[in-house]
Design a protein around this motif. Structure first.
Motif, short mmCIF file in Angstrom:
data_model
loop_
_atom_site.label_atom_id
_atom_site.label_comp_id
_atom_site.label_asym_id
_atom_site.label_seq_id
_atom_site.Cartn_x
_atom_site.Cartn_y
_atom_site.Cartn_z
N ALA A 1 -5.77 3.88 0.11
CA ALA A 1 -4.57 3.11 0.46
C ALA A 1 -4.23 3.26 1.93
O ALA A 1 -3.81 2.29 2.59
CB ALA A 1 -3.40 3.55 -0.41
N LEU B 1 0.88 3.73 -3.12
CA LEU B 1 -0.39 4.41 -3.31
C LEU B 1 -0.65 5.45 -2.22
O LEU B 1 -1.36 6.43 -2.43
CB LEU B 1 -1.54 3.39 -3.34
N ASN C 1 0.81 -1.23 0.00
CA ASN C 1 0.00 0.00 0.00
C ASN C 1 0.84 1.27 0.00
O ASN C 1 0.31 2.35 -0.29
CB ASN C 1 -0.92 0.02 1.22
#
Length: 306
Positions: free
Chosen positions: A191, A179, A176
């Protein structure tokens, strides 16, 4: 029937009292008393720091992780730890209420990170603190040791905080991170929400999650990008440590696998490994009673050693 003025005031007083009680519940840093400390780093940043607890107690310096804040430690500063120990928390550069330069270079300099920790120690007047570092703080502690050595510390507690970046030990939740550095706000928020949930096996309460999401979103995309990608291998430095070390690690950590904690404990002479079964990346929150009990015992023992 219309409410009388007297009844209206009674309702308002009752609501106010209920809010004060709620704010004092474990898990919330709201309503807790702290002394603000303003820190100036050698490279010109203003760092927001806080003093909690017993001013005469043994010292603990808490360092939070990537995209977090000093409020990450709400279940420590609001616990019995504060009755016994002098606690210092702070917001890393780029986080919380600290300065947030947008130049990526301000987050890539190992010496600057080490100097920041020393600046907090100096501003707070700490003499021999135990440093508790969560997650990204493993890098920060490594920077500090490389820059200033361990002579001023009583001990270190690594909390799911790797000392070496090993791709084999990285969890799936870190996918994540790219993002989270997106300038597209919806992408960034989505995210961040997913990442935050991935930091826990036992999920936080709805109220605590909202607070955590709020301070995560205070960290700007350019700051997150600057924090990412720094090399890390402090094995040599850690192998020479001669102070008490506790390695705390959640068995279900999806950021840094358990092997990362096992590696840290194997490299540092005399380090003790404490594994939390059924716990994710945040044992200090997910099992605060156990964490606080173990930390208190560790700080007491470290104070006797030094």
């Amino acid at each position: 029937m219309p409410m009388t003025v007297r009844n209206s005031r009674l309702v308002k007083v009752t609501i106010a009292a209920a809010l004060l009680v709620a704010m004092a519940q474990p898990g919330s840093a709201e309503g807790l008393k702290y002394k603000p400390i303003v820190v100036k780093t050698p490279d010109g940043l203003t760092i927001s720091a806080q003093e909690w607890g017993n001013p005469a107690g043994a010292e603990i310096l808490f360092i939070h992780g990537f995209s977090q804040s000093h409020l990450s430690w709400m279940r420590q500063v609001g616990s019995d730890l504060a009755r016994e120990f002098r606690i210092i928390t702070y917001d890393l550069r780029g986080h919380g209420n600290s300065d947030k330069p947008l130049d990526a270079a301000r987050y890539r300099d190992s010496k600057a990170w080490g100097d920041e920790v020393q600046a907090v120690i100096d501003a707070a007047g700490l003499k021999r603190p135990v440093v508790v570092g969560w997650s990204y703080a493993g890098r920060v502690i490594s920077d500090y040791l490389a820059t200033h050595g361990a002579g001023q510390l009583a001990g270190i507690n690594f909390v799911d905080a790797p000392i070496k970046a090993d791709p084999a030990l990285i969890g799936d939740n870190l996918k994540n991170l790219p993002l989270m550095a997106s300038e597209d706000l919806l992408t960034n928020i989505a995210a961040t929400r997913t990442f935050l949930h991935g930091c826990f096996s036992r999920q936080p309460s709805a109220d605590d999650y909202e607070t955590m999401l709020a301070f995560n979103m205070m960290v700007l995309p350019k700051v997150r990008a600057g924090l990412s990608g720094r090399p890390l291998d402090a094995s040599e430095i850690m192998s020479k440590l001669k102070l008490p070390v506790l390695v705390t690690h959640g068995a279900e950590d999806r950021n840094a696998r358990l092997g990362a904690g096992q590696y840290t404990a194997s490299v540092i002479p005399g380090a003790k490994l404490s594994v939390y079964e059924g716990i994710g990346h945040s044992p200090f929150y997910e099992d605060a009673p156990r964490f606080n009990t173990e930390l208190a015992a560790f700080v007491r023992a470290a104070a006797k050693t030094n």
